[in-house]
Design an enzyme around this catalytic site. Structure first.
Site, short mmCIF file in Angstrom:
data_model
loop_
_atom_site.label_atom_id
_atom_site.label_comp_id
_atom_site.label_asym_id
_atom_site.label_seq_id
_atom_site.Cartn_x
_atom_site.Cartn_y
_atom_site.Cartn_z
CG LEU A 143 -1.97 -1.05 1.37
CD1 LEU A 143 -2.70 -0.91 2.71
CD2 LEU A 143 -2.96 -0.99 0.22
CG ASP A 144 0.30 4.27 -2.87
OD1 ASP A 144 1.03 3.39 -3.36
OD2 ASP A 144 -0.59 4.87 -3.50
CE LYS A 145 5.14 9.03 4.81
NZ LYS A 145 6.16 10.10 4.67
CB THR A 147 -3.02 3.91 0.77
OG1 THR A 147 -2.93 4.74 -0.39
CG2 THR A 147 -4.29 3.08 0.69
NE ARG A 243 -2.00 8.60 -4.58
CZ ARG A 243 -0.87 8.78 -3.92
NH1 ARG A 243 -0.20 7.74 -3.43
NH2 ARG A 243 -0.39 10.00 -3.77
#
Length: 331
Positions: A143-145, A147, A243
């Site tokens: 997961l993105d930082k 998110t 995104r």
């Protein structure tokens, strides 16, 4: 300090069941969960064979090809266990499911050698799978930082291999909640647009002709004054996929610092004031991994998990429903 001892080399054999028209390096990066640069190193060292012969990383695969890869034993990781609060919602001897908080980087990298989810997991669980890259023990998806939400991590090599294969076969189901600026045109739709590094801004991803195939399904749950609440389902798992796809539609994720920076400033009047206040209340990227389902690689059991919106996002959503009204409801 290390978290694992040296393991023997791993040999992986893949049979290409359909014509993917994928480059060899992209195909193996997906299935082995290695970076393309690491795959290129394996190819350059003569450790990758297609139909029994060494080849180039740019080789395009076809249906029926057999790909054999020898992955040398990785040196023990130097990732240090750290006492960082994390929420583990499920664990057994094979794997764990974590509800990651926003702001936590998943694994060490340049600029983030400590303070990551991996550091926390090593402290909490005592050890993780040795497959993959040394700085990413146990990590089968990310997961993105910014998110938040659900991730599954592997504690054993067998579980890691099984989960990685399930991801490659699109058998791990991941659902997200996202708030997107503006209003999408349809209540339910799929975006099928290739993603690659933005050729002009290398720190970003973008829809790029010739990029990697990327497929995302969206369903609108609620309509707010200047934003929509969406349920999102990933069919592929590219970097920043949700995104980038929403940005490509002109409806970036609320409070996205990369793909939607100050988008709400384009609104005027009541809509602009509403957007400013909603943005302030959210206070972070409005993207949350709310659902995760997979077949347990060791037991064959169907596993399913849900995670509610974190407090700040839930509060922003409740305000959005009351300030200007909302249509639709959570499904």
């Amino acid at each position: 300090m290390t978290n694992r001892s040296r393991q023997p080399a791993e040999v992986h054999v893949f049979r290409v069941n359909q014509d993917p028209d994928d480059r060899l390096d992209a195909y193996l990066a997906d299935r082995l969960r290695l970076s393309r640069s690491r795959v290129a190193e394996l190819v350059g060292a003569g450790l990758v064979h297609v139909n029994g012969s060494p080849t180039r990383k740019s080789h395009h695969l076809r249906a029926g090809d057999e790909v054999e890869v020898t992955v040398p034993a990785a040196p023990p990781t130097a990732v240090v266990p750290e006492s960082i609060p994390i929420e583990v919602v499920y664990e057994d001897e094979h794997l764990a499911v974590v509800d990651k908080q926003a702001g936590l980087v998943v694994h060490p990298a340049v600029g983030n050698r400590s303070g990551t989810l991996v550091n926390a997991l090593l402290y909490r669980l005592g050890g993780l799978s040795s497959l993959g890259e040394p700085d990413r023990p146990g990590i089968v998806h990310r997961l993105d930082k910014d998110t938040s939400g659900l991730m599954v991590v592997a504690r054993t090599d067998d579980a890691h291999g099984g989960l990685t294969q399930a991801i490659a076969r699109r058998e791990i189901r991941r659902g997200y909640l996202a708030a997107a600026w503006g209003h999408v045109e349809e209540d339910e739709f799929t975006v099928d647009r290739p993603i690659a590094r933005d050729p002009k801004q290398r720190h970003r991803m973008a829809v790029v002709e010739g990029g990697r195939p990327s497929l995302t399904h969206f369903r609108r749950l609620e309509i707010w004054r200047a934003a929509d609440l969406l349920a999102v389902r990933l069919h592929t798992g590219r970097t920043h996929q949700i995104r980038v796809h929403l940005r490509s539609l002109g409806h970036p994720v609320v409070s996205d610092p990369i793909y939607g920076h100050r988008w709400e400033k384009g609104l005027i009047g009541a809509g602009g004031r509403w957007a400013d206040e909603f943005n302030r209340r959210a206070g972070r990227l409005f993207l949350h991994a709310a659902r995760l389902a997979f077949v347990h690689p060791a037991t064959g059991e169907e596993m399913s998990f849900t995670s509610p919106l974190p407090e700040a996002l839930q509060g922003a959503a409740e305000w959005a429903r009351s300030a200007g009204g909302a249509s639709g409801g959570l499904a």
